[in-house]
Design a protein around this motif. Structure first.
Motif, PDB file in Angstrom:
ATOM      1  N   GLY A  40       0.794  -1.232   0.000  1.00 28.63           N
ATOM      2  CA  GLY A  40       0.000   0.000   0.000  1.00 28.63           C
ATOM      3  C   GLY A  40       0.818   1.268   0.000  1.00 28.63           C
ATOM      4  O   GLY A  40       0.255   2.356  -0.162  1.00 28.63           O
ATOM      5  N   THR A  41       2.130   1.150   0.191  1.00 29.12           N
ATOM      6  CA  THR A  41       2.999   2.327   0.232  1.00 29.12           C
ATOM      7  C   THR A  41       4.239   2.023  -0.603  1.00 29.12           C
ATOM      8  O   THR A  41       5.302   1.735  -0.061  1.00 29.12           O
ATOM      9  CB  THR A  41       3.373   2.673   1.684  1.00 29.12           C
ATOM     10  OG1 THR A  41       3.746   1.468   2.378  1.00 29.12           O
ATOM     11  CG2 THR A  41       2.189   3.274   2.427  1.00 29.12           C
ATOM     12  N   PHE A  42       4.104   2.094  -1.910  1.00 31.17           N
ATOM     13  CA  PHE A  42       5.129   1.629  -2.846  1.00 31.17           C
ATOM     14  C   PHE A  42       6.458   2.347  -2.663  1.00 31.17           C
ATOM     15  O   PHE A  42       7.509   1.701  -2.589  1.00 31.17           O
ATOM     16  CB  PHE A  42       4.618   1.799  -4.276  1.00 31.17           C
ATOM     17  CG  PHE A  42       5.612   1.441  -5.335  1.00 31.17           C
ATOM     18  CD1 PHE A  42       5.938   0.112  -5.577  1.00 31.17           C
ATOM     19  CD2 PHE A  42       6.229   2.435  -6.100  1.00 31.17           C
ATOM     20  CE1 PHE A  42       6.862  -0.222  -6.565  1.00 31.17           C
ATOM     21  CE2 PHE A  42       7.153   2.107  -7.085  1.00 31.17           C
ATOM     22  CZ  PHE A  42       7.464   0.781  -7.310  1.00 31.17           C
ATOM     23  N   GLY A  43       6.455   3.685  -2.619  1.00 33.03           N
ATOM     24  CA  GLY A  43       7.685   4.440  -2.443  1.00 33.03           C
ATOM     25  C   GLY A  43       8.701   4.145  -3.527  1.00 33.03           C
ATOM     26  O   GLY A  43       8.444   4.321  -4.718  1.00 33.03           O
ATOM     27  N   ALA A  44       9.877   3.654  -3.123  1.00 36.57           N
ATOM     28  CA  ALA A  44      10.918   3.295  -4.085  1.00 36.57           C
ATOM     29  C   ALA A  44      10.842   1.834  -4.495  1.00 36.57           C
ATOM     30  O   ALA A  44      11.697   1.349  -5.242  1.00 36.57           O
ATOM     31  CB  ALA A  44      12.297   3.593  -3.498  1.00 36.57           C
ATOM     32  N   GLY A  45       9.847   1.115  -3.991  1.00 32.60           N
ATOM     33  CA  GLY A  45       9.614  -0.251  -4.435  1.00 32.60           C
ATOM     34  C   GLY A  45      10.411  -1.309  -3.709  1.00 32.60           C
ATOM     35  O   GLY A  45      10.481  -2.453  -4.168  1.00 32.60           O
ATOM     36  N   ALA A  57       8.517   6.600 -11.445  1.00 32.16           N
ATOM     37  CA  ALA A  57       9.813   5.964 -11.211  1.00 32.16           C
ATOM     38  C   ALA A  57       9.700   4.453 -11.118  1.00 32.16           C
ATOM     39  O   ALA A  57      10.687   3.731 -11.317  1.00 32.16           O
ATOM     40  CB  ALA A  57      10.437   6.511  -9.928  1.00 32.16           C
ATOM     41  N   GLY A  58       8.503   3.938 -10.833  1.00 25.65           N
ATOM     42  CA  GLY A  58       8.316   2.497 -10.686  1.00 25.65           C
ATOM     43  C   GLY A  58       8.075   1.756 -11.981  1.00 25.65           C
ATOM     44  O   GLY A  58       8.005   0.518 -11.983  1.00 25.65           O
ATOM     45  N   LYS A  59       7.983   2.468 -13.104  1.00 31.12           N
ATOM     46  CA  LYS A  59       7.690   1.803 -14.379  1.00 31.12           C
ATOM     47  C   LYS A  59       8.712   0.721 -14.737  1.00 31.12           C
ATOM     48  O   LYS A  59       8.319  -0.361 -15.212  1.00 31.12           O
ATOM     49  CB  LYS A  59       7.575   2.835 -15.500  1.00 31.12           C
ATOM     50  CG  LYS A  59       7.095   2.236 -16.811  1.00 31.12           C
ATOM     51  CD  LYS A  59       6.917   3.298 -17.888  1.00 31.12           C
ATOM     52  CE  LYS A  59       6.327   2.688 -19.164  1.00 31.12           C
ATOM     53  NZ  LYS A  59       7.143   1.585 -19.703  1.00 31.12           N
ATOM     54  N   PRO A  60      10.017   0.937 -14.526  1.00 29.94           N
ATOM     55  CA  PRO A  60      10.957  -0.144 -14.846  1.00 29.94           C
ATOM     56  C   PRO A  60      10.709  -1.415 -14.038  1.00 29.94           C
ATOM     57  O   PRO A  60      10.939  -2.522 -14.536  1.00 29.94           O
ATOM     58  CB  PRO A  60      12.319   0.470 -14.503  1.00 29.94           C
ATOM     59  CG  PRO A  60      12.122   1.943 -14.650  1.00 29.94           C
ATOM     60  CD  PRO A  60      10.719   2.185 -14.179  1.00 29.94           C
ATOM     61  N   MET A 110       1.842  14.938  -0.223  1.00 29.10           N
ATOM     62  CA  MET A 110       2.376  13.718  -0.823  1.00 29.10           C
ATOM     63  C   MET A 110       1.830  13.516  -2.229  1.00 29.10           C
ATOM     64  O   MET A 110       2.502  12.971  -3.092  1.00 29.10           O
ATOM     65  CB  MET A 110       2.059  12.514   0.053  1.00 29.10           C
ATOM     66  CG  MET A 110       2.814  12.523   1.365  1.00 29.10           C
ATOM     67  SD  MET A 110       2.463  11.066   2.357  1.00 29.10           S
ATOM     68  CE  MET A 110       3.489  11.407   3.803  1.00 29.10           C
ATOM     69  N   GLY A 111       0.598  13.930  -2.436  1.00 31.78           N
ATOM     70  CA  GLY A 111       0.030  13.957  -3.779  1.00 31.78           C
ATOM     71  C   GLY A 111       0.086  15.383  -4.295  1.00 31.78           C
ATOM     72  O   GLY A 111       0.756  16.241  -3.737  1.00 31.78           O
ATOM     73  N   ASP A 145       1.852   9.431  -4.708  1.00 31.63           N
ATOM     74  CA  ASP A 145       2.825  10.353  -5.291  1.00 31.63           C
ATOM     75  C   ASP A 145       3.052   9.996  -6.763  1.00 31.63           C
ATOM     76  O   ASP A 145       3.593   8.934  -7.066  1.00 31.63           O
ATOM     77  CB  ASP A 145       4.143  10.261  -4.522  1.00 31.63           C
ATOM     78  CG  ASP A 145       5.157  11.304  -4.973  1.00 31.63           C
ATOM     79  OD1 ASP A 145       4.967  11.900  -6.048  1.00 31.63           O
ATOM     80  OD2 ASP A 145       6.140  11.526  -4.235  1.00 31.63           O
ATOM     81  N   PRO A 146       2.660  10.859  -7.691  1.00 29.04           N
ATOM     82  CA  PRO A 146       2.834  10.521  -9.115  1.00 29.04           C
ATOM     83  C   PRO A 146       4.286  10.328  -9.510  1.00 29.04           C
ATOM     84  O   PRO A 146       4.573   9.582 -10.460  1.00 29.04           O
ATOM     85  CB  PRO A 146       2.201  11.712  -9.849  1.00 29.04           C
ATOM     86  CG  PRO A 146       2.125  12.811  -8.838  1.00 29.04           C
ATOM     87  CD  PRO A 146       1.984  12.156  -7.509  1.00 29.04           C
TER      88      PRO A 146
END
Length: 344
Positions: free
Chosen positions: A41-46, A71-74, A138-139, A65-66
């Motif tokens: 629920g809190t992806f952040g840097a993954g 940044a998580g696409k990779p 944050m958003g 946070d968009p």
């Protein structure tokens, strides 16, 4: 974010590379397996998401946070269809999961702390050690911290600083803010930090910056962090299958208290009294331990952000979820002024 009971944590204002806290403990508590569906629920840097994927699970990850989503696409591309990344609030995890897995999922992980990546970006306005616009969102939507300090009545502002920041000098700070904003509104983080610093002062024994508690309070208030947490816990109760695991990592006593109260409320019967009729028996939706897991000394040495971290685990029973009425009573959230709107 600030440490337990407002104590030290340089992550509030200083540059700390984002490192997932209690990672082995979180993965051990979730116990992911091939074919399971886990929600981060809190992806952040993954960090947690990567570990869950490595264990063979499918992951739904959420972040409001968009920039984190972009940044998580990779990670999505490398996951081979096992990762769905959603921009949204983790309090909406129930709806997000129901749209994809109406029969429920096997685990929910929440890391309730501000990302050091956000703090390191001065333009986000979280840090009192870097000059930037007084934002703290944050958003990208809703009132900013500048709106709060410039528009809330002093009494309401003092209550925000006192409750969310556990700031003992909240009244004096609010009055100083009122006096200064009459001359010109607050727009920058260092401007506000300077005013707070003059009020609070700093002795050689102080371990934290004078602005720490006030900046923490404003961030929590702007983002409704405690309300988000309480709603997310109730949503997790609805979407976890029997045996599903709820794992929450907190960094402050206010957050940990809500999680502890929730798990106690859902895993134990109310205490009776010999002077009162027996309390009604209620369905228990979780099994949980009263003992939180803390970071090891070695991890706290490597990553100062881990020093105040606490992990709590609840395992879902097969009992039906609680009714919506009174579902958030456990949280003990105060009634505070609504966020100001420009033009009010």
């Amino acid at each position: 974010m600030a440490g337990d009971k407002g104590t030290e944590d340089p992550c509030v204002g200083g540059p700390v590379r984002h490192v997932p806290v209690l990672l082995p403990e979180v993965v051990g508590a979730v116990a992911p397996a091939t074919g399971q569906v886990i929600l981060d629920g809190t992806f952040g840097a993954g960090g947690y998401t990567r570990a869950l994927l490595d264990a063979g699970a499918e992951v739904i990850a959420i972040d409001r946070d968009p920039t984190a989503i972009a940044a998580g696409k990779p990670i999505v591309d490398a996951a081979g269809g096992r990762l769905v990344l959603v921009e949204g609030r983790f309090s909406d995890l129930g709806e997000i999961v129901q749209a994809r897995h109406p029969n429920g999922i096997d685990g929910v992980v929440l890391d309730i702390g501000v990302s050091s990546m956000q703090i390191d970006q001065a333009e986000r306005g979280f840090s009192f050690q870097k000059d930037g616009p007084l934002d703290m969102r944050m958003g990208g939507n809703g009132p900013t911290a500048a709106d709060v300090v410039n528009m809330l009545k002093p009494g309401d502002l003092a209550r925000v600083l006192g409750f969310y920041g556990e700031e003992r000098q909240a009244g004096r700070i609010a009055r100083a803010i009122e006096a200064r904003r009459a001359e010109r509104p607050f727009e920058r983080t260092l401007d506000l930090a300077e005013v707070i610093g003059r009020v609070v002062g700093r002795s050689p024994k102080d371990k934290i910056d004078p602005a720490t508690r006030s900046f923490q309070a404003l961030r929590i208030y702007v983002n409704d962090e405690l309300g988000e947490l309480a709603r997310a816990l109730v949503a997790a109760e609805r979407i976890l299958r029997p045996g599903g695991r709820l794992v929450v990592v907190t960094f402050h006593s206010l957050e940990d208290r809500i999680v502890k109260r929730f798990l106690k409320d859902r895993s134990s019967q109310p205490s009776g009294s010999r002077h009162l009729p027996d309390a009604a028996t209620r369905l228990l939706t979780f099994t949980a331990s009263n003992k939180a897991v803390a970071a090891t000394e070695a991890e706290a040495e490597r990553n100062p952000r881990a020093r105040s971290a606490k992990l709590r685990l609840g395992v879902r029973t097969d009992a039906a979820s609680r009714e919506a009425a009174g579902a958030l009573d456990f949280a003990g959230l105060p009634s505070l002024a609504d966020l100001p709107q420009r033009g009010d």
